[in-house]
Write a protein that holds these residues in place. Sequence first.
Motif, PDB file in Angstrom:
ATOM      1  N   ASP A 155       0.859  -1.177   0.000  1.00 47.78           N
ATOM      2  CA  ASP A 155       0.000   0.000   0.000  1.00 47.78           C
ATOM      3  C   ASP A 155       0.905   1.239   0.000  1.00 47.78           C
ATOM      4  OD1 ASP A 155      -1.825   2.015   0.344  1.00 47.78           O
ATOM      5  OD2 ASP A 155      -2.287   1.532   2.431  1.00 47.78           O
ATOM      6  N   SER A 156       1.200   1.752  -1.213  1.00 50.78           N
ATOM      7  CA  SER A 156       2.121   2.878  -1.332  1.00 50.78           C
ATOM      8  C   SER A 156       1.442   4.209  -1.055  1.00 50.78           C
ATOM      9  CB  SER A 156       2.751   2.903  -2.729  1.00 50.78           C
ATOM     10  OG  SER A 156       1.757   3.062  -3.725  1.00 50.78           O
ATOM     11  N   SER A 157       0.124   4.206  -0.798  1.00 51.74           N
ATOM     12  CA  SER A 157      -0.544   5.456  -0.449  1.00 51.74           C
ATOM     13  C   SER A 157      -0.201   5.898   0.978  1.00 51.74           C
ATOM     14  CB  SER A 157      -2.063   5.305  -0.595  1.00 51.74           C
ATOM     15  OG  SER A 157      -2.559   4.367   0.350  1.00 51.74           O
ATOM     16  N   TRP A 158       0.320   4.965   1.786  1.00 53.63           N
ATOM     17  CA  TRP A 158       0.744   5.325   3.145  1.00 53.63           C
ATOM     18  C   TRP A 158       1.973   6.225   3.058  1.00 53.63           C
ATOM     19  CZ3 TRP A 158       5.349   3.943   5.821  1.00 53.63           C
ATOM     20  CH2 TRP A 158       5.362   4.288   7.178  1.00 53.63           C
ATOM     21  N   ASN A 159       1.942   7.330   3.790  1.00 46.80           N
ATOM     22  CA  ASN A 159       3.053   8.271   3.790  1.00 46.80           C
ATOM     23  C   ASN A 159       3.541   8.517   5.209  1.00 46.80           C
ATOM     24  OD1 ASN A 159       3.294   8.812   1.019  1.00 46.80           O
ATOM     25  ND2 ASN A 159       1.581  10.246   1.090  1.00 46.80           N
ATOM     26  N   ALA A 160       4.843   8.568   5.362  1.00 49.05           N
ATOM     27  CA  ALA A 160       5.468   8.877   6.645  1.00 49.05           C
ATOM     28  C   ALA A 160       6.409  10.062   6.448  1.00 49.05           C
ATOM     29  CB  ALA A 160       6.241   7.665   7.174  1.00 49.05           C
ATOM     30  N   VAL A 161       6.813  10.648   7.551  1.00 50.62           N
ATOM     31  CA  VAL A 161       7.806  11.729   7.504  1.00 50.62           C
ATOM     32  C   VAL A 161       9.102  11.184   8.090  1.00 50.62           C
ATOM     33  CG1 VAL A 161       8.409  14.031   8.307  1.00 50.62           C
ATOM     34  CG2 VAL A 161       6.051  13.531   7.657  1.00 50.62           C
ATOM     35  N   TRP A 162      10.078  10.980   7.234  1.00 55.47           N
ATOM     36  CA  TRP A 162      11.380  10.470   7.629  1.00 55.47           C
ATOM     37  C   TRP A 162      12.429  11.197   6.796  1.00 55.47           C
ATOM     38  CZ3 TRP A 162      13.647   7.180   3.730  1.00 55.47           C
ATOM     39  CH2 TRP A 162      12.769   6.825   2.696  1.00 55.47           C
ATOM     40  N   PHE A 163      13.701  10.904   7.044  1.00 60.86           N
ATOM     41  CA  PHE A 163      14.750  11.737   6.486  1.00 60.86           C
ATOM     42  C   PHE A 163      15.830  10.875   5.850  1.00 60.86           C
ATOM     43  CE2 PHE A 163      12.633  13.675   9.976  1.00 60.86           C
ATOM     44  CZ  PHE A 163      12.278  14.917   9.468  1.00 60.86           C
ATOM     45  N   LEU A 823      17.919  19.198   6.702  1.00 61.11           N
ATOM     46  CA  LEU A 823      16.797  18.749   5.894  1.00 61.11           C
ATOM     47  C   LEU A 823      17.206  18.466   4.460  1.00 61.11           C
ATOM     48  CD1 LEU A 823      13.919  20.990   7.211  1.00 61.11           C
ATOM     49  CD2 LEU A 823      14.639  18.722   7.946  1.00 61.11           C
ATOM     50  N   GLY A 824      18.178  19.232   3.932  1.00 65.94           N
ATOM     51  CA  GLY A 824      18.690  18.961   2.594  1.00 65.94           C
ATOM     52  C   GLY A 824      17.588  18.795   1.573  1.00 65.94           C
ATOM     53  N   ASN A 825      17.615  17.649   0.874  1.00 64.80           N
ATOM     54  CA  ASN A 825      16.645  17.391  -0.186  1.00 64.80           C
ATOM     55  C   ASN A 825      15.529  16.476   0.269  1.00 64.80           C
ATOM     56  OD1 ASN A 825      17.911  18.945  -2.120  1.00 64.80           O
ATOM     57  ND2 ASN A 825      19.309  17.305  -2.694  1.00 64.80           N
ATOM     58  N   ASN A 826      15.241  16.445   1.543  1.00 63.46           N
ATOM     59  CA  ASN A 826      14.171  15.579   2.012  1.00 63.46           C
ATOM     60  C   ASN A 826      12.860  15.999   1.379  1.00 63.46           C
ATOM     61  OD1 ASN A 826      15.606  13.943   3.937  1.00 63.46           O
ATOM     62  ND2 ASN A 826      15.918  15.865   5.033  1.00 63.46           N
ATOM     63  N   GLN A 827      11.978  14.990   1.248  1.00 64.24           N
ATOM     64  CA  GLN A 827      10.717  15.224   0.585  1.00 64.24           C
ATOM     65  C   GLN A 827       9.561  15.052   1.532  1.00 64.24           C
ATOM     66  OE1 GLN A 827      10.524  14.003  -3.613  1.00 64.24           O
ATOM     67  NE2 GLN A 827      11.676  12.310  -2.826  1.00 64.24           N
ATOM     68  N   LYS A 828       8.431  15.266   0.960  1.00 68.36           N
ATOM     69  CA  LYS A 828       7.194  15.091   1.701  1.00 68.36           C
ATOM     70  C   LYS A 828       7.104  13.677   2.245  1.00 68.36           C
ATOM     71  CE  LYS A 828       2.312  14.462   0.979  1.00 68.36           C
ATOM     72  NZ  LYS A 828       1.297  14.203  -0.008  1.00 68.36           N
ATOM     73  N   GLY A 829       6.582  13.536   3.465  1.00 72.42           N
ATOM     74  CA  GLY A 829       6.342  12.216   4.014  1.00 72.42           C
ATOM     75  C   GLY A 829       4.947  11.789   3.788  1.00 72.42           C
TER      76      GLY A 829
END
Length: 829
Positions: A155-163, A823-829
Amino acid sequence: MNKLFTRLLLSVLILSCIHSSAQTTDSIFRKKIVVSKVSTAPKIDGILDDKVWESAPIASNFIERQPVNGKPIPDSLKTEVKIIYDDLGIYFGAVMYDPEPDKILKELTERDEIGNDDFFFILLNGYNDRQQSLQFIVTAAGVQYDAKMTNDSEDSSWNAVWFSEVKINDDNWVAELFIPYSELRFPKKEVQTWGLNMEREFRRTRTRYSWNYIDNSKGGFSIYDGEIHGIENIKTPVRLSLQPYLSTYVNSFDGDSEVVFNGGMDLKYGINDAFTLDMVLIPDFGQTKFDETVLNLSAFEVQYAEQRPFFTEGTELFSKGGLFYSRRVGDAPSGYPNLNENETISSFPSKVDLVNATKVSGRTSGGLGVGVFNAVTKNAYATIQNSETQENREELVEPLTNYNVLVLDQRFGDNNSISVINTNVLREGSFRDANATAALLSITNKNNTFRYNVEAKSSWVLTDSTKFGMEGRAQVANISGKHRFTTAINFRTIDYDINDLGFSSNTNYINYYGYYGYRYLQPRGFLNNLNLNFNLNFNRRLQPDLYYAYNFNFNSNFVTKDFLAFGGGFEMTPFGVNDIYEPRVKGWYVKQPAYYNPWVWISTDYRKKFAVDLNTDFQKFDEKNRQIAEFRFSPRFRFSDKLKLITSVSAIFSSNEQGFVSFDNSQIIFGQRDRNTLITSLESQYIFNNKMAANVSFRHYFSEVDYHQYYTLQRDGSLEDNSFYTNPHDTTYNSWNLDVRYSWWFAPGSQLTFLYRNSIESFFENSGFSFSENFDNLFEKPQFHSFSIRISYFLDYNRTKNYFSKPQKEERVGLRFPPKMTLGNNQKG
């Protein structure tokens, strides 16, 4: 029906006996790594030069998973992963050697997409039950991808915030990741043992290597986790995040314009270590992807994919049993107005507004998964005009409605589960109510070679009377080795109806199914993969008993060592079909001739800048001049690691098909028709960096139907010429959609989106237009133009509270952001 229930009861008893002997897969070898705790967080920059990495334990000795299963990784591609943890989360530092680092493939994509990329892959299972994992991937281009894994279902619709950060060096590339505990799920224990597997994709040869050996010959890869030991005395932080949004739309249609402002918020709260509350307040789904609409002449509605983020994320529990089709929530009204003489409908709502929606889901340390979904929609009214007085009135076509789903899913052993699902729809007043319930049992034997499934479902629909229906299924499948088979029996009664909150089409049948498959487990000759399968379906109508269809099909799939994929198949119904659905009246059927259907397809190597997919499909009926030919050509070109273009042209030509047209008094009218369909689409992306992307999406759908002759359906299923029916039914339908989107992930979990949308729809009650005439007619129709801006910002409690801390406490950086993180190039979680 008594025989049917007896068969299912025997299946349940057999499976119960099997269950008594089912054991875990503890015989599978599991690597272990003992990790150490650090007091200082490393800087997430893709450079493993922090002192805390020097003594970190190392996971190594990766093993090839595919295409050659079980082969040790070569020294030239040596992969080592360092793992440490602290009070905030867990850190991974992966060093992946490459003798030609300048050739590392690193195509930029949007988040949650993987293109022509090398990547590093982590599977973490906080409950160590080998059935549920969280997946974290970072590509060599620095793009993040995350998903929930449940028994190998992703289920790739799940999103987390990680780095994460990546860096390509002289002889390797490095991926450095930090995953906060707030994004993980694990039991409240002093000593933790987590499931872990890691993989590396070496894209130049399309080779995958895993840390813990995965046996491709049987079972799913989720049961082959290794283990992390040594994590002790950690606490789950407060899991509270808010995502407020603001949006504005400038819409124009048929000369009328409007400006709309919206504001709302998504909320997530960790009730405890296992359960999470998700809530959407004042929802706004105006920027979701357009539906790929079609001209539907079948007996059933078209099932479109869910596009709204809240309804796609974290739904693995709610999807069990197939009772929940989330697009029912906020879809078209269920009622229709009562019209008096001289009245017509001047406006009818296409959608019902959503008030709010809530999900609570999670799984206990004992393996019990619980999911609760609830949503409320508003009243919706149709406007009715009196043609004589020109007066308007409104009539309620959808009342205040509550939608509810409850799921209980108990796992046991390593690959077994028993589930109960209930869905309920309550509409205010005298409108229709509905309820559906399912019980599911899935068991895998101790050697992980056979899987047994039993399902029992029921539905109630409450209007002026009660309608009750049932569905059942029993299945045995061999899931190991080169030779695999499945046998199953399925049935649905005539009154089975879950369409208030689910999706069901054909009913009143019993189906007997058999499958045999053969596959290569290792490359052989010039082939990396070979997969052949044969399928038999025998269907009968239940009430009253009637032969429905006998269907056989064969499928093949080959992948060469140069990664050229190709295949084909053949399908036939040698005894014809008694179609019990096309007449649209219970108890009736229409005889359809036998057909024979070969197809072939080819897909070239996606590693190349230019690749192409080609499909051809030809269906010939045992009736003069009746056939369907389908062609699809889809070239794609990758201009650079930032820009790509994918186009597709599909053409379907159906000659002399016969289908339902209308009712004429007590007669069921069928027609003989030609139908031509052309679908053209284009997708183009320009990715500025792994935080910023522009996307163009275009689709034009054209379908033309030309009727030659009309018939009256007879009780024996035959068609009799009807020269008296002269109502025209020729049709030309167009659907045009264009989206131009710019997205910027300006902070973790936060996004700014600009969207321009143009759409046109046309429906003409005639056919035979030339190409230019069709487009002239299409563009004379009113066009919908929309320009929208939406901004959402991710607020985490643990980070935000530090903004208001006293100066002497500022050194205590929040749990989500370690002290030395960039944060650099981190993206949306």
